[in-house]
Design an enzyme around this catalytic site. Structure first.
Site, mmCIF file in Angstrom:
data_model
loop_
_atom_site.group_PDB
_atom_site.id
_atom_site.type_symbol
_atom_site.label_atom_id
_atom_site.label_comp_id
_atom_site.label_asym_id
_atom_site.label_seq_id
_atom_site.Cartn_x
_atom_site.Cartn_y
_atom_site.Cartn_z
ATOM 1 N N CYS A 181 -50.545 -12.893 -21.090
ATOM 2 C CA CYS A 181 -49.830 -14.164 -21.146
ATOM 3 C C CYS A 181 -48.817 -14.221 -20.000
ATOM 4 C CB CYS A 181 -49.093 -14.404 -22.450
ATOM 5 S SG CYS A 181 -50.119 -14.335 -23.913
ATOM 6 N N ARG A 220 -52.894 -13.013 -15.753
ATOM 7 C CA ARG A 220 -52.365 -12.321 -16.930
ATOM 8 C C ARG A 220 -52.984 -12.825 -18.236
ATOM 9 N NH1 ARG A 220 -47.091 -9.832 -16.026
ATOM 10 N NH2 ARG A 220 -46.862 -9.916 -18.258
ATOM 11 N N TRP A 226 -53.239 -15.383 -23.374
ATOM 12 C CA TRP A 226 -54.318 -14.434 -23.693
ATOM 13 C C TRP A 226 -54.205 -14.205 -25.193
ATOM 14 C CZ3 TRP A 226 -54.764 -9.494 -25.754
ATOM 15 C CH2 TRP A 226 -55.984 -8.832 -25.515
ATOM 16 N N ASN A 255 -44.503 -14.350 -25.061
ATOM 17 C CA ASN A 255 -45.431 -13.262 -24.726
ATOM 18 C C ASN A 255 -45.157 -12.118 -25.686
ATOM 19 O OD1 ASN A 255 -46.233 -14.697 -22.531
ATOM 20 N ND2 ASN A 255 -45.418 -13.282 -21.001
ATOM 21 N N GLY A 256 -46.194 -11.443 -26.129
ATOM 22 C CA GLY A 256 -45.984 -10.289 -27.007
ATOM 23 C C GLY A 256 -46.607 -10.525 -28.370
ATOM 24 N N GLU A 289 -65.161 5.248 -13.680
ATOM 25 C CA GLU A 289 -64.530 4.063 -13.105
ATOM 26 C C GLU A 289 -65.610 3.055 -12.670
ATOM 27 O OE1 GLU A 289 -61.831 2.660 -13.096
ATOM 28 O OE2 GLU A 289 -61.859 1.293 -11.416
ATOM 29 N N LYS A 340 -65.968 -0.739 -14.142
ATOM 30 C CA LYS A 340 -65.990 -1.923 -13.280
ATOM 31 C C LYS A 340 -67.199 -2.789 -13.627
ATOM 32 C CE LYS A 340 -62.916 -2.053 -12.092
ATOM 33 N NZ LYS A 340 -61.714 -1.242 -12.046
ATOM 34 N N GLU A 370 -66.776 -4.497 -17.133
ATOM 35 C CA GLU A 370 -65.749 -5.522 -17.319
ATOM 36 C C GLU A 370 -66.045 -6.818 -16.573
ATOM 37 O OE1 GLU A 370 -61.635 -4.488 -16.381
ATOM 38 O OE2 GLU A 370 -62.234 -3.366 -14.641
ATOM 39 N N HIS A 380 -78.328 16.341 -23.193
ATOM 40 C CA HIS A 380 -77.762 16.570 -24.525
ATOM 41 C C HIS A 380 -77.671 15.270 -25.326
ATOM 42 C CE1 HIS A 380 -76.928 20.701 -23.528
ATOM 43 N NE2 HIS A 380 -76.390 20.289 -22.390
ATOM 44 N N LYS A 384 -54.863 -9.130 -17.074
ATOM 45 C CA LYS A 384 -54.493 -8.161 -16.043
ATOM 46 C C LYS A 384 -53.497 -7.134 -16.560
ATOM 47 C CE LYS A 384 -54.420 -6.570 -11.858
ATOM 48 N NZ LYS A 384 -55.592 -5.767 -11.492
#
Ligand code: AGP
Length: 609
Positions: free
Chosen positions: A2, A27, A75, A100-101, A482, A486, A489, A505, A604
């Site tokens: 947010c 964000r 968000w 926000n939060g 990583e 990528k 996402e 395995h 973000k």
């Protein structure tokens, strides 16, 4: 997670608020809203489902103007993305509030407020704050007192900003657990959750501390601490060149940021003048802390956690220092055995990730020799609360998928390895060898970027696939992780990473022609072992994509595509190979038509738990 922007000015602010939201959209971007108080003291409100562009459209169709306003890009946490759940939330037709939060006790508060006659227009936790504030204002409290009473009732994390038609030129705000900064203007003041939103209007900032309340008007800026005392917080001028948040010639921020890496890596490397002797680039008092370090405990999330995993290999192999790495959301809650002489190292692009911050804040309870953060955002919470700070020079990273922040973190970690290794018998020759490699790193990254067209061709095979496997051995295993993060996402292809030796395995059972297998296979000592793993994949019909050193002896053949990577020093290979994997994911996502810079469900900066 947010974004908040607010303004109290003598000029019309709707465009400033919208521009702020555009800059904060990374964000959170499921809905957006803006409330203004116009010159007849009316409260005007736009709220839209979707991106900030939807809000802009609403403003074009029905322009609202005012000199005092708040705006928000969301968000979703509580309540699905919808216009009703978008902020600002209104109470009593007099005030509007953005948050926000997460308010943890929102259900109890909602029930209390409902029993007092408040109707709720949304399913969010945030709306309770608007009604609480309204209640205290109705009792005759001023803005500051009403906000103080309000936040006393809240449990959880918040940054809030509100406007009230009875105080038409003021914005009241409070922070606890979510960042908030005041932008200081001349005859105008602003608030935002990130200074980036306000660089359009000012270069002077006041960073609010935990528990602060702030009241801004065009002529005034008042800050009160948690105890309610008026305090004078320092103004921080940000005098670096205003960072470009424009796309320029690029189609996406992610691509721009991938291509910015040679500059960012060089700038980060040059942050330390004399690594062979001087530790001052890690912060005041670094030498005294480093002298006492026997172990390093790393806590971080997502991509930053992967950087920590790479660092473990460097710290143990090059510096001879024991290192443990854990995702911060686990670390913060786990009972651990603490070794003597441990440095707590957090890694974070944003410097605001809630779990990483909690890991640092818990540090007080344990005996660490010191705390250090590697972050990309100056004045962020982790930066302000750590003993030692190394700022990466990645510059603003807007794409939700982290690229240049990760590779610059790796440069910082390699430099830290030298600083600690120097104290543990890492030979001057070895130190110099690493420095020489770092010096040449931007050139090898440039060379990798020149492979872009080849990588784009490879990426085509991934478009119809639903899954992908990434394999690496040793230090390349976290790079495989990583790479798979990528891909998942931004392209929404399910991807997993395994150490290559683990293949037989279990995961080998999944290999078929719907499962491309990406192997990060530089020509290191493990190459021969990796080659036999790759045979296991090929013989089961899997298609292989091998990122290999030119000198490794791989060549393309049916069902095996090889990308010949620059022949570079071992120690920087994790960084160089990352760049190729970033391009692979980018091209897959573009061809799949996803929203590369703002992938669904993500944000973000994850400032909630
Ligand atoms: C990376 O591409 C992610 N979007 C995410 O994993 C990110 O790295 C993570 O949320 C940690 O963020 P930080 O570095 O700002 O702490």
């Amino acid at each position: 997670m947010c974004g908040i922007v607010a303004a109290a000015a003598r000029r019309e602010v709707s465009e400033i608020l919208l521009e702020g939201l555009r800059r904060l959209e990374y964000r959170g971007y499921d809905s957006a809203g803006m409330a203004l108080i116009d010159n007849e003291h009316r409260l005007l409100l736009h709220k839209q489902l979707g991106k900030v562009s939807e809000l802009e459209r609403a403003q074009q169709l029905q322009p609202y103007y005012g000199c005092t306003g708040i705006a928000h890009t969301r968000w979703a946490t509580h309540g699905e993305p919808s216009a009703a759940n978008a902020h600002p939330h209104i109470s009593g037709q007099r005030l509007a509030l953005v948050h926000n939060g997460i308010i943890e006790n929102h259900e109890v508060l909602r029930a209390e407020l409902q029993s007092q006659g408040y109707d709720f227009a949304s399913g969010t936790d945030s709306e309770v704050i608007a009604h609480l504030l309204h209640g205290f204002l109705q009792q005759g409290d001023g803005l500051v007192d009403a906000m103080r009473q309000t936040v006393r009732k809240l449990e959880g994390a918040y940054a809030v900003a509100a406007i009230d038609i009875h105080h038409p030129d003021q914005v009241i705000a409070a922070r606890h657990g979510s960042p908030l900064v005041i932008g200081v203007g001349i005859g105008e003041n602003f608030l935002a959750s990130d200074q980036l939103a306000l660089r359009q209007v000012t270069d002077r900032f006041v960073y609010l501390e935990e528990g602060d309340l702030a009241l801004i008007s065009p002529s005034e800026l008042l800050v009160f601490n948690e105890q309610g005392e008026p305090v004078c917080r320092d103004q921080t001028p940000i005098d670096d060149v205003v960072e470009s948040v424009e796309l320029g010639a690029y189609d996406h921020y992610m691509l721009k940021e991938i291509y910015d890496q040679p500059r960012a890596l060089a700038a980060t490397f040059h942050a330390c003048d004399n690594l062979l002797r001087d530790d001052s680039c890690f912060g005041d008092g670094a030498a005294a802390i480093f002298d006492r370090v026997n172990n390093v405990q790393i806590a971080a999330c997502g991509t930053s956690y992967h950087a920590g995993m790479v660092a473990r290999y460097w710290l143990e192999e090059l510096a001879g220092i024991a290192c443990e790495v854990e995702v911060a959301s686990e670390f913060r809650y786990r009972k651990r055995v603490q070794h003597e002489g441990t440095l707590l190292l957090t890694i974070s692009q944003s410097g605001e990730t809630a779990d990483t911050l909690a890991a640092l804040r818990n540090a007080g309870e344990h005996e660490f020799v010191g705390t250090m953060v590697i972050a990309n955002v100056d004045n962020s919470s982790l930066v302000r609360e750590s003993d030692l700070v190394f700022l990466t020079r990645a510059g603003a990273e807007i794409g939700v998928a982290s690229t240049k922040a990760f590779t610059t973190q790796l440069v910082a970690l390699l430099m830290l390895t030298i600083a600690l290794g120097r104290r543990r018998g890492m030979s001057p020759e070895k130190q110099q060898e690493v420095i020489n490699a770092l010096q040449r790193l931007p050139d090898f990254v440039e060379e990798t970027l020149e492979l872009d067209t080849n990588i784009q061709q490879l990426s085509e095979a991934f478009i119809p696939k639903h899954h992908a496997l990434f394999l690496g051995r040793g230090i390349q295993y976290p790079i495989a992780m990583e790479g798979s993060l990528k891909l998942k996402e931004i392209s929404y292809i399910h991807a997993e990473a395994y150490p290559a030796g683990e293949l037989k395995h279990g995961p080998l059972a999944l290999v078929d022609d719907d499962m491309p297998v990406v192997a990060v296979a530089p020509g290191d000592e493990l190459l021969e072992k990796l080659k036999s793993n790759l045979e296991e994949v090929r013989s089961r019909g899997g298609e292989l994509f091998v990122f290999a050193d030119r000198a490794a002896g791989f060549s393309s053949e049916p069902r095996v595509k090889v990308l010949n990577m620059p022949h570079c020093p071992e120690v920087i290979k994790p960084i160089v190979y990352t760049v190729a994997l970033q391009l692979l994911s980018y091209h897959v996502a573009v061809q799949k038509g996803t929203d590369v810079d703002k992938p669904r469900n993500l944000a973000k900066s994850v400032t909630v738990e």
